[in-house]
Design an enzyme around this catalytic site. Structure first.
Site: not given
Ligand code: AMP
Ligand code: TRP
Length: 333
Positions: A115, A197, A200
């Site tokens: 980041k 990856k 969002k």
């Molecule tokens: P975040 O959006 O970073 O707050 O992620 C929330 C949860 O979703 C975390 O446990 C991440 O590991 C999971 N996560 C987010 N994006 C992905 C993705 N592209 N594939 C699998 N898991 C994801």
């Protein structure tokens, strides 16, 4: 015995199918598997402000994530759902964890390094100290199991390390948590660049599918997903990252294994595969989207969040009081 299960999702935008398959789907599975356990699933809003957020959008996203938890199947009668910033002990223990972890440990986190590299504006201090807050989120509740996607395992390792360090220094205080990975699901990749990856916060809209995307939008995004110029459908992450990603998504939204899906599409075209996958996702998400719309602006959602907050405050304050006492803060009681 598994007694407490804790996890959170950042409200840094709308949720994608990556969040669902990588995190929320496991939350729901655990809720049904571990009947005797207590669950704390929160909206990690404090984590979201490690990068600049628009205040109105942030407030909207917080509600959306909470509503999506319920729409995806978390049952507020079985689990506590709450908003991190409404439970002050998270910040309070976060500071104690900053006073337990070393700067070098924070600087080694790959998510921070990534980041930091991508960011052009000023880097906030909290982006560096974020894992201390995450450790607090988990240790506060004596969580045994923490369902996370594999991008979070370094943060969980750090949580274990600082938890153990604290226990060694001040006597046994925290349960040391284990990560829970949903073995059926791998990391979901971007539809525009299958080496990245799915996120969002990606600028390219067609790279992700949102849980509340319209049916046609979902179909179009799958239709335009980047694949290779071969014609065969099989899993090969290295040489066919795009198709492999779509196979993972297909498996995540069906009860079929990747091998079964490969067989099913042995002699079929990419186009047919993509069209079926689009329909599969649309059908799967339909009841979730309906429920989501019903609860997003409801009083029910507020009641759930009030209840979750009240329970989380009781449990977390108890732990915080113990910690302050052990560290020697304040007056002797
Ligand atoms: P975040 O959006 O970073 O707050 O992620 C929330 C949860 O979703 C975390 O446990 C991440 O590991 C999971 N996560 C987010 N994006 C992905 C993705 N592209 N594939 C699998 N898991 C994801
Ligand atoms: N850091 C996690 C993410 O970005 C979200 C999170 C914050 C979390 N606190 C947590 C996950 C505690 C599990 C447990 O995905």
């Amino acid at each position: 015995m598994v007694k407490r299960i804790v996890s959170g999702v950042q409200p840094s935008g709308k949720l994608t199918i990556g969040n669902y398959l990588g995190a929320i789907k496991s939350f729901v599975k655990l809720q049904d598997e571990y009947e005797g356990a207590e669950f704390f699933f929160f909206v990690a809003d404090l984590h979201a402000i490690t990068v600049t957020q628009d205040r109105l959008k942030l407030r909207q996203s917080i509600r959306e994530v909470a509503a999506m938890y319920i729409a995806c199947g978390l049952d507020p009668d079985k689990v506590n759902i709450f908003i991190q910033s409404e439970v002050p002990a998270h910040n309070q223990l976060g500071y104690i964890m900053e006073s337990t972890a070393y700067i070098g440990e924070m600087e080694r986190m790959t998510q921070y390094k990534d980041k930091r590299q991508r960011q052009v504006e000023g880097i906030k201090t909290s982006l560096l100290t974020y894992p201390a807050l995450m450790a607090a989120d988990i240790l506060l509740y004596d969580a045994n199991l923490v369902p996370i996607g594999d991008d979070q395992d370094q943060h969980l390792e750090l949580t274990r390390m600082v938890g153990e360090r604290f226990n060694n220094q001040y006597g046994n205080t925290f349960e040391i948590p284990k990560a829970y990975y949903n073995k059926d699901v791998v990391r979901i990749m971007s539809l525009a660049d299958p080496l990245k990856k799915m996120s969002k916060s990606d600028e390219i809209e067609r790279s992700f599918i949102l849980l509340d995307d319209e049916p046609n939008r979902i179909k179009n995004k799958i239709g335009s997903a980047v694949t290779d110029s071969d014609t065969k459908i099989y899993f090969d992450k290295e040489n066919k990252p795009g198709i492999s990603n779509l196979l993972s998504i297909y498996a995540g939204f069906s009860d079929k294994s990747v091998e079964e899906i490969e067989k099913l599409y042995e002699n079929k075209s990419y186009q047919e595969f993509k069209s079926d996958l689009g329909n599969l996702i649309v059908d799967y998400l339909k009841p979730i989207q309906e429920r989501y719309k019903e609860i997003l602006n409801s009083k029910y959602l507020d009641e759930v969040l009030d209840r979750g907050r009240d329970r989380a405050i009781i449990i977390s304050n108890r732990k915080l009081e113990k910690v302050y006492h052990k560290v020697g803060l304040g007056r002797k009681k």
